[in-house]
Design a protein around this motif. Sequence first.
Motif, PDB file in Angstrom:
ATOM      1  N   LYS A  84       0.832  -1.207   0.000  1.00 11.71           N
ATOM      2  CA  LYS A  84       0.000   0.000   0.000  1.00 11.71           C
ATOM      3  C   LYS A  84       0.864   1.254   0.000  1.00 11.71           C
ATOM      4  O   LYS A  84       0.581   2.225  -0.719  1.00 11.71           O
ATOM      5  N   ARG A  85       1.943   1.251   0.787  1.00 13.34           N
ATOM      6  CA  ARG A  85       2.850   2.408   0.802  1.00 13.34           C
ATOM      7  C   ARG A  85       3.513   2.595  -0.558  1.00 13.34           C
ATOM      8  O   ARG A  85       3.687   3.718  -1.027  1.00 13.34           O
ATOM      9  N   PHE A  86       3.851   1.482  -1.201  1.00 11.85           N
ATOM     10  CA  PHE A  86       4.494   1.548  -2.502  1.00 11.85           C
ATOM     11  C   PHE A  86       3.554   2.158  -3.541  1.00 11.85           C
ATOM     12  O   PHE A  86       3.981   2.876  -4.444  1.00 11.85           O
ATOM     13  N   MET A  87       2.251   1.886  -3.398  1.00  6.94           N
ATOM     14  CA  MET A  87       1.262   2.328  -4.375  1.00  6.94           C
ATOM     15  C   MET A  87       0.550   3.603  -3.929  1.00  6.94           C
ATOM     16  O   MET A  87      -0.424   4.017  -4.563  1.00  6.94           O
ATOM     17  N   ASP A  88       1.009   4.229  -2.868  1.00 11.26           N
ATOM     18  CA  ASP A  88       0.262   5.324  -2.250  1.00 11.26           C
ATOM     19  C   ASP A  88       0.131   6.561  -3.124  1.00 11.26           C
ATOM     20  O   ASP A  88      -0.639   7.462  -2.809  1.00 11.26           O
ATOM     21  N   SER A  89       0.865   6.596  -4.238  1.00 11.57           N
ATOM     22  CA  SER A  89       0.764   7.763  -5.122  1.00 11.57           C
ATOM     23  C   SER A  89      -0.616   7.862  -5.765  1.00 11.57           C
ATOM     24  O   SER A  89      -1.061   8.934  -6.157  1.00 11.57           O
ATOM     25  N   ASP A  90      -1.281   6.695  -5.894  1.00 15.11           N
ATOM     26  CA  ASP A  90      -2.638   6.688  -6.461  1.00 15.11           C
ATOM     27  C   ASP A  90      -3.639   6.652  -5.311  1.00 15.11           C
ATOM     28  O   ASP A  90      -3.970   5.605  -4.784  1.00 15.11           O
ATOM     29  N   ARG A  91      -4.103   7.815  -4.908  1.00 13.38           N
ATOM     30  CA  ARG A  91      -4.995   7.899  -3.760  1.00 13.38           C
ATOM     31  C   ARG A  91      -6.463   7.829  -4.163  1.00 13.38           C
ATOM     32  O   ARG A  91      -7.340   8.001  -3.325  1.00 13.38           O
ATOM     33  N   ASN A  92      -6.745   7.587  -5.458  1.00 13.59           N
ATOM     34  CA  ASN A  92      -8.126   7.501  -5.915  1.00 13.59           C
ATOM     35  C   ASN A  92      -8.712   6.111  -5.690  1.00 13.59           C
ATOM     36  O   ASN A  92      -9.913   5.922  -5.788  1.00 13.59           O
ATOM     37  N   SER A  93      -7.852   5.139  -5.407  1.00  9.59           N
ATOM     38  CA  SER A  93      -8.312   3.768  -5.252  1.00  9.59           C
ATOM     39  C   SER A  93      -8.501   3.408  -3.781  1.00  9.59           C
ATOM     40  O   SER A  93      -7.696   3.798  -2.931  1.00  9.59           O
ATOM     41  N   GLU A  94      -9.544   2.670  -3.514  1.00 16.57           N
ATOM     42  CA  GLU A  94      -9.819   2.209  -2.149  1.00 16.57           C
ATOM     43  C   GLU A  94      -9.078   0.898  -1.903  1.00 16.57           C
ATOM     44  O   GLU A  94      -9.204  -0.054  -2.684  1.00 16.57           O
ATOM     45  N   TRP A  95      -8.268   0.850  -0.855  1.00 21.02           N
ATOM     46  CA  TRP A  95      -7.484  -0.340  -0.550  1.00 21.02           C
ATOM     47  C   TRP A  95      -8.354  -1.383   0.153  1.00 21.02           C
ATOM     48  O   TRP A  95      -9.063  -1.088   1.113  1.00 21.02           O
ATOM     49  N   ARG A  96      -8.284  -2.624  -0.329  1.00 18.90           N
ATOM     50  CA  ARG A  96      -9.045  -3.720   0.251  1.00 18.90           C
ATOM     51  C   ARG A  96      -8.067  -4.680   0.934  1.00 18.90           C
ATOM     52  O   ARG A  96      -7.293  -5.347   0.250  1.00 18.90           O
ATOM     53  N   PRO A  97      -8.074  -4.743   2.258  1.00 19.39           N
ATOM     54  CA  PRO A  97      -7.087  -5.565   2.962  1.00 19.39           C
ATOM     55  C   PRO A  97      -7.276  -7.056   2.711  1.00 19.39           C
ATOM     56  O   PRO A  97      -8.392  -7.522   2.439  1.00 19.39           O
ATOM     57  N   LEU A  98      -6.179  -7.802   2.823  1.00 15.35           N
ATOM     58  CA  LEU A  98      -6.229  -9.246   2.620  1.00 15.35           C
ATOM     59  C   LEU A  98      -7.034  -9.948   3.712  1.00 15.35           C
ATOM     60  O   LEU A  98      -7.821 -10.847   3.435  1.00 15.35           O
ATOM     61  N   VAL A  99      -6.803  -9.549   4.942  1.00 17.89           N
ATOM     62  CA  VAL A  99      -7.484 -10.191   6.067  1.00 17.89           C
ATOM     63  C   VAL A  99      -8.759  -9.424   6.382  1.00 17.89           C
ATOM     64  O   VAL A  99      -8.740  -8.209   6.582  1.00 17.89           O
ATOM     65  N   SER A 100      -9.873 -10.139   6.397  1.00 14.31           N
ATOM     66  CA  SER A 100     -11.169  -9.516   6.650  1.00 14.31           C
ATOM     67  C   SER A 100     -11.622  -9.845   8.075  1.00 14.31           C
ATOM     68  O   SER A 100     -11.606 -11.011   8.488  1.00 14.31           O
ATOM     69  N   ARG A 101     -12.006  -8.807   8.807  1.00 19.44           N
ATOM     70  CA  ARG A 101     -12.550  -8.991  10.147  1.00 19.44           C
ATOM     71  C   ARG A 101     -13.913  -8.316  10.202  1.00 19.44           C
ATOM     72  O   ARG A 101     -14.019  -7.099  10.250  1.00 19.44           O
ATOM     73  N   LYS A 102     -14.949  -9.121  10.160  1.00 16.46           N
ATOM     74  CA  LYS A 102     -16.305  -8.588  10.173  1.00 16.46           C
ATOM     75  C   LYS A 102     -16.666  -8.072  11.572  1.00 16.46           C
ATOM     76  O   LYS A 102     -16.182  -8.604  12.576  1.00 16.46           O
ATOM     77  N   PRO A 103     -17.499  -7.027  11.654  1.00 16.20           N
ATOM     78  CA  PRO A 103     -17.941  -6.524  12.965  1.00 16.20           C
ATOM     79  C   PRO A 103     -18.563  -7.640  13.793  1.00 16.20           C
ATOM     80  O   PRO A 103     -19.414  -8.390  13.322  1.00 16.20           O
ATOM     81  N   GLY A 104     -18.101  -7.753  15.034  1.00 19.97           N
ATOM     82  CA  GLY A 104     -18.613  -8.800  15.911  1.00 19.97           C
ATOM     83  C   GLY A 104     -17.869 -10.112  15.791  1.00 19.97           C
ATOM     84  O   GLY A 104     -18.109 -11.040  16.565  1.00 19.97           O
ATOM     85  N   PHE A 105     -16.979 -10.233  14.778  1.00 15.99           N
ATOM     86  CA  PHE A 105     -16.216 -11.468  14.569  1.00 15.99           C
ATOM     87  C   PHE A 105     -14.731 -11.146  14.434  1.00 15.99           C
ATOM     88  O   PHE A 105     -14.027 -11.715  13.607  1.00 15.99           O
ATOM     89  N   PHE A 106     -14.252 -10.236  15.287  1.00 14.23           N
ATOM     90  CA  PHE A 106     -12.867  -9.792  15.185  1.00 14.23           C
ATOM     91  C   PHE A 106     -11.894 -10.937  15.425  1.00 14.23           C
ATOM     92  O   PHE A 106     -10.810 -10.974  14.853  1.00 14.23           O
ATOM     93  N   ASP A 107     -12.291 -11.898  16.260  1.00 17.12           N
ATOM     94  CA  ASP A 107     -11.419 -13.034  16.562  1.00 17.12           C
ATOM     95  C   ASP A 107     -11.554 -14.160  15.544  1.00 17.12           C
ATOM     96  O   ASP A 107     -10.980 -15.237  15.728  1.00 17.12           O
ATOM     97  N   SER A 108     -12.341 -13.935  14.490  1.00 15.35           N
ATOM     98  CA  SER A 108     -12.520 -14.959  13.448  1.00 15.35           C
ATOM     99  C   SER A 108     -12.191 -14.366  12.075  1.00 15.35           C
ATOM    100  O   SER A 108     -13.073 -14.224  11.206  1.00 15.35           O
ATOM    101  N   PRO A 109     -10.924 -13.989  11.851  1.00 15.65           N
ATOM    102  CA  PRO A 109     -10.556 -13.376  10.570  1.00 15.65           C
ATOM    103  C   PRO A 109     -10.641 -14.379   9.417  1.00 15.65           C
ATOM    104  O   PRO A 109     -10.447 -15.583   9.606  1.00 15.65           O
TER     105      PRO A 109
END
Length: 418
Positions: A308-333
């Motif tokens: 993300k830091r390497f690509m930070d020059s393009d700030r028009n794109s929304e970054w989607r993280p690899l690990v997903s933690r849904k609300p209420g399921f933080f301990d179940s990524p």
Amino acid sequence: MVSSVDRSEIAFFDLETTIPTRPEQPYAILEFGSILVCPKKLIELESFETLVRPHDLSLISASSVRANGITADAVVSAPTFSDIADRVYDILHGRVWAGHNILRFDCVRLREAYAQINRSPPEPKGTIDSLALLTQRFGRRAGDMKMASLAAYFGLGQQSHRSLDDVRMNFEVVKHCATVLFLESANPGEQIPIPIPSNEAMVEDSSSTTQSDAFTPQTEFLPSNEVSMASITVSSSSSVSPYFHGSHKIQILHRDIPLQIRCDSMRIRFGLSTKYLDHAGRPRLSFVVDANSSNLCDLLNTCDNITKRFMDSDRNSEWRPLVSRKPGFFDSPTIRLHLRTEDGDGSGWMTEIYKKESSSLSSLSIPQLVTSSRYDVAELDWLFRPGGFVDAYLCLDPYNYQQNAGIRLVAKKLVVHY
């Protein structure tokens, strides 16, 4: 000229089309090629080939030109499909149709083309899809069973991705396969050796690979706990990627080698999804697994942050993280794993998939190959059951596409426990 009354010939045909760049964009036929074959003597009786001008020349994208070389300038003076509809109908209607992957692609595109001009399409009296037929009868000895691989296996040259050339190559491949199968039927239990030509574009001859050789774990796939976080870097290369804006493709490296990781016994949370489409409008298969260790989560988060830091020059794109933690399921990524797709003719998926008995705890147990290319979702859906487990061999593919950016975990191999 073969009489139109005689319907006994087999009509081999092939279409070259545009490649849609958006899900809602239609395919457009750019070229039609066919030969009529005598089924008794297996000789070509007649051929027909023509370029086709689509109603909208802007449908001919850069992806289309890369796939078949047909440019807008090449077809600007060509007849429209409406102009050739009668001739195509006369060639195909009431005959047996033959071609490679025609049931899933060419036949569908043909019906769409006739519907667009409000005409009834030709109907076959039978179909021979050489992809399905040869996969069933000839096996995977020629690798992924693409036309180019089959042609290289028999030393027939390189595929041109032009209709008439591909049709004739298809016909030769069928004849060669039939000859081999005939000879093998006379020698049950023996596989006829085929000399492999010297060709850098050749795929490996899978017939000389044993089941255990085919699944020897490769050292290039590192267990997540063996990856040094401090040794992860990001670089760019000049190769163009359809999933990345600009002229550089991003690579994630570990000690200057592309990072690939192995994750064992990952529990499937959600089965196969076809919600997302690729740049050609085809379903991009993926499924969700539990991130089964904090070490893996830390590794993926590190890759996210560095890239993300390497690509930070393009700030028009929304970054989607690899690990997903849904609300209420933080301990179940969870993490999403993608099946590898073809970038060329777009006819299938390329992830090698194996199955292994869950009851077998022996490390000497050999996973059995299910498929390595060109399959339907329905054929795989039963393998990816929620609650099941997979071993995944993954590469990390950064993307920046349509204002979305992130890293895709693409499975080169999967071992499904069943």
